[in-house]
Each structure stands twice: as C-alpha cells, then as structure tokens.
Design an enzyme around this catalytic site. Structure first.
Site, PDB file in Angstrom:
ATOM      1  N   ARG A 171      -0.356  20.997  -9.157  1.00  0.00           N
ATOM      2  CA  ARG A 171      -0.261  21.858 -10.346  1.00  0.00           C
ATOM      3  C   ARG A 171      -0.465  21.055 -11.640  1.00  0.00           C
ATOM      4  O   ARG A 171       0.129  21.336 -12.672  1.00  0.00           O
ATOM      5  CB  ARG A 171       1.083  22.606 -10.394  1.00  0.00           C
ATOM      6  CG  ARG A 171       1.333  23.483  -9.190  1.00  0.00           C
ATOM      7  CD  ARG A 171       0.319  24.608  -9.065  1.00  0.00           C
ATOM      8  NE  ARG A 171       0.495  25.326  -7.803  1.00  0.00           N
ATOM      9  CZ  ARG A 171      -0.168  25.062  -6.664  1.00  0.00           C
ATOM     10  NH1 ARG A 171      -1.072  24.083  -6.656  1.00  0.00           N
ATOM     11  NH2 ARG A 171       0.043  25.752  -5.570  1.00  0.00           N
ATOM     12  N   SER A 221       4.613  32.534  -9.533  1.00  0.00           N
ATOM     13  CA  SER A 221       5.539  31.576  -8.935  1.00  0.00           C
ATOM     14  C   SER A 221       6.227  30.779 -10.044  1.00  0.00           C
ATOM     15  O   SER A 221       5.570  30.130 -10.850  1.00  0.00           O
ATOM     16  CB  SER A 221       4.770  30.639  -8.002  1.00  0.00           C
ATOM     17  OG  SER A 221       5.643  29.780  -7.331  1.00  0.00           O
ATOM     18  N   GLU A 291       7.252  25.700 -12.842  1.00  0.00           N
ATOM     19  CA  GLU A 291       5.787  25.724 -12.824  1.00  0.00           C
ATOM     20  C   GLU A 291       5.308  26.575 -13.998  1.00  0.00           C
ATOM     21  O   GLU A 291       4.297  26.266 -14.631  1.00  0.00           O
ATOM     22  CB  GLU A 291       5.283  26.323 -11.508  1.00  0.00           C
ATOM     23  CG  GLU A 291       3.777  26.444 -11.407  1.00  0.00           C
ATOM     24  CD  GLU A 291       3.342  26.954 -10.045  1.00  0.00           C
ATOM     25  OE1 GLU A 291       2.466  27.839 -10.015  1.00  0.00           O
ATOM     26  OE2 GLU A 291       3.862  26.477  -9.031  1.00  0.00           O
TER      27      GLU A 291
END
Length: 296
Positions: A171, A221, A291
C-alpha cells in the site's frame, strides 16, 4: 481572490465552498474552498501554476474512495479528475488517465482478452489513486502490472516515471513522499483466454459481494494488513463487530470495514478508528495501522 480565479482560470469548471460529502464514498466531509473538475492536462497545469504563483494550497482527491475528509473541509484548490478518464489499448498495453475508474479499466482488459488485471476487478477508486496506494487484492497489486506513469510535479511540470522507480511496497509508492500527481498510467498485460478471464473476474466479484458491505457508504478497507494477522479477524476477536459511534459502525458483514449507517460524521469515523486501534491493542497486543487517509 475569487474574482482573480474567475478571470485567470476562465473556462475551467470550478465550484466555490462546495461540500465534499457529495463526492466522498463515506458521504462525509466539509467544503473545499475551490473544487476543480479539469477536463484535460492543460487545465490541470493552469490551476497548479496559478495556485503555486499565488501561494494557494492544492491537492488531488482522486475519486475520494479511500479517504475521510474532516468537517472543516479543505483549504485551497481540490482537484477531482472525474473528466480525465480516457482508456486506450495499444497491443498488450493499456493506458488509462488518472480519473478512469479502476474496475471499468479491468473490463477494458477483459474485452481485449488481456490477462493480469483480474485481481483489480472489484477495487473501487480511480487509476491514479490505485497507483498512489499500490492498491491490491486477491494476491495481486498494481506494482505487478504497471509499466510507467505520467505525473505532474508539485512545480507544475509533466514527466514520465518508470514503475521500477516508484519503490512500491505494501500500500505504498514513492508518490506518497514526492507529492507528484498521477496524470495517466500504462499497464503491461499478457494475451489470455476471454472465457477464463471473464470467469475469474466473475468469481472475484462474487467473493467481494459476499464479504464486503457494499450496501452502505464506507471508506473501504480501513486498516493495513498487520504482519501475520488479518485486521478484520483481530477486530472481530476483540468483540467490536457492530460496535457503533454516532452514525458509523464496524460492519457486521466484514469487521475490516466501517460503514456510515445513520448520517455519521467524519468525527464519528475518527473516534471509531481510534477506539478500534486501542481495543485491539489491549486484546491482542497488535497495533493496527490505518490504510485510509484522513485529510482536512
């Protein structure tokens, strides 16, 4: 300043004090001073040059899928690339502008019988945001298929960066440090069988619909995957599934998601995230890392 903007940036779609909750996946967020919908790279450059010359902050919001915008909103220019959405195919290479929808881009690959992009068939968001975050799912990630990106630097120059120079991680891409803005991306794929590609995309889409709370506004998410664990499982084991603060709750369908079920606020999201991090830490000793980006 508004009159100067109107005079200098004539012809560009700019909305003043526009509430961002109308555009975010979470359905929360205060106003942007100047919300811009550029139609092409030239308009992007004009806005950025004007902002830089006048000491005005600017940022790109992508399509606002993996972010939470605070109620205070965002100062300066906020650029949304909805209109920069062309996707072209040249042999085994797909080039997509930053505002192109990632899911729709994978469908272009399918129609051309190109394989390698199936993993992204259910990832919400724009191509630019996906490159910025090195988005991934089901064992694949953008780093596996990207060949190069065209970016706009903070100084307003356009340049091409090879994928190997983006220092991709989980990520993560180097764009998060440089501040360069994706204008378009090239993906190198392989020839495949149309039926097999279609079946795999249908399978992954079905999995996503089974597991994810797509019926409510959410920021996707919320947490990165902790080493050796799954965030959703840790949250569930801590007894937080369905836990609610204000109008936002930990999804009863997938504990890794937080959904806006009753006109929740950005503060509700922030408070719930903080509560989940603390509770999981106390229960399992694992510290969850966000995230989702919180801005404003």
């Amino acid at each position: 300043m508004i009159e100067q903007i109107k005079e200098t940036l004539v012809g560009i779609d700019i909305r003043y004090q526009e509430p961002l909750k109308h555009y975010t996946y979470t359905k929360v967020g205060g106003p942007a001073d100047y919300l811009v919908f550029p139609r092409n790279r030239s308009e992007v450059q004009r806005v950025v040059t004007f902002a830089n010359n006048n000491g005005i902050d600017w940022m790109v919001l992508g399509n606002a899928s993996n972010i939470i915008v605070r109620e205070s909103g965002i100062r300066g220019f906020v650029l949304m690339f909805d209109k920069l959405c062309d996707v072209t195919v040249n042999g085994y290479v797909i080039e997509a502008e930053a505002g192109a929808n990632l899911i729709e881009t994978t469908k272009v690959a399918k129609r051309q019988s190109l394989t390698g992009f199936e993993f992204a068939c259910g990832i919400p968001g724009s191509v630019g945001g996906a490159v910025f975050m090195n988005a991934g799912a089901y064992g694949g990630e953008i780093a596996h298929v990207l060949s190069s990106v065209k970016v706009l630097t903070r100084e307003g120059e356009i340049k091409t960066i090879e994928a190997r120079d983006l220092r991709f991680g989980y990520r993560y891409s180097a764009l998060q440090d440089s501040g360069d803005v994706v204008l378009s991306a090239k993906f190198s794929l392989k020839p495949g069988d149309y039926t097999q590609i279609s079946q795999e995309m249908a399978r992954l889409t079905h999995l996503r619909e089974l597991k994810q709370p797509l019926e409510y506004p959410s920021c996707g998410s919320v947490f990165k995957r902790p080493s050796g664990h799954f965030a959703g499982q840790l949250i569930m084991e801590a007894g937080l599934m369905g836990h609610r603060i204000g109008g936002v709750e930990v999804s009863k369908k997938h504990a890794g998601f937080m959904v806006n079920i009753a006109d929740g606020s950005a503060q509700d999201y922030e408070d719930l995230i903080a509560h989940v991090i603390q509770t999981v830490q106390e229960h399992s000793g694992v510290t969850l890392e966000r995230e989702v980006r919180i801005i404003g």
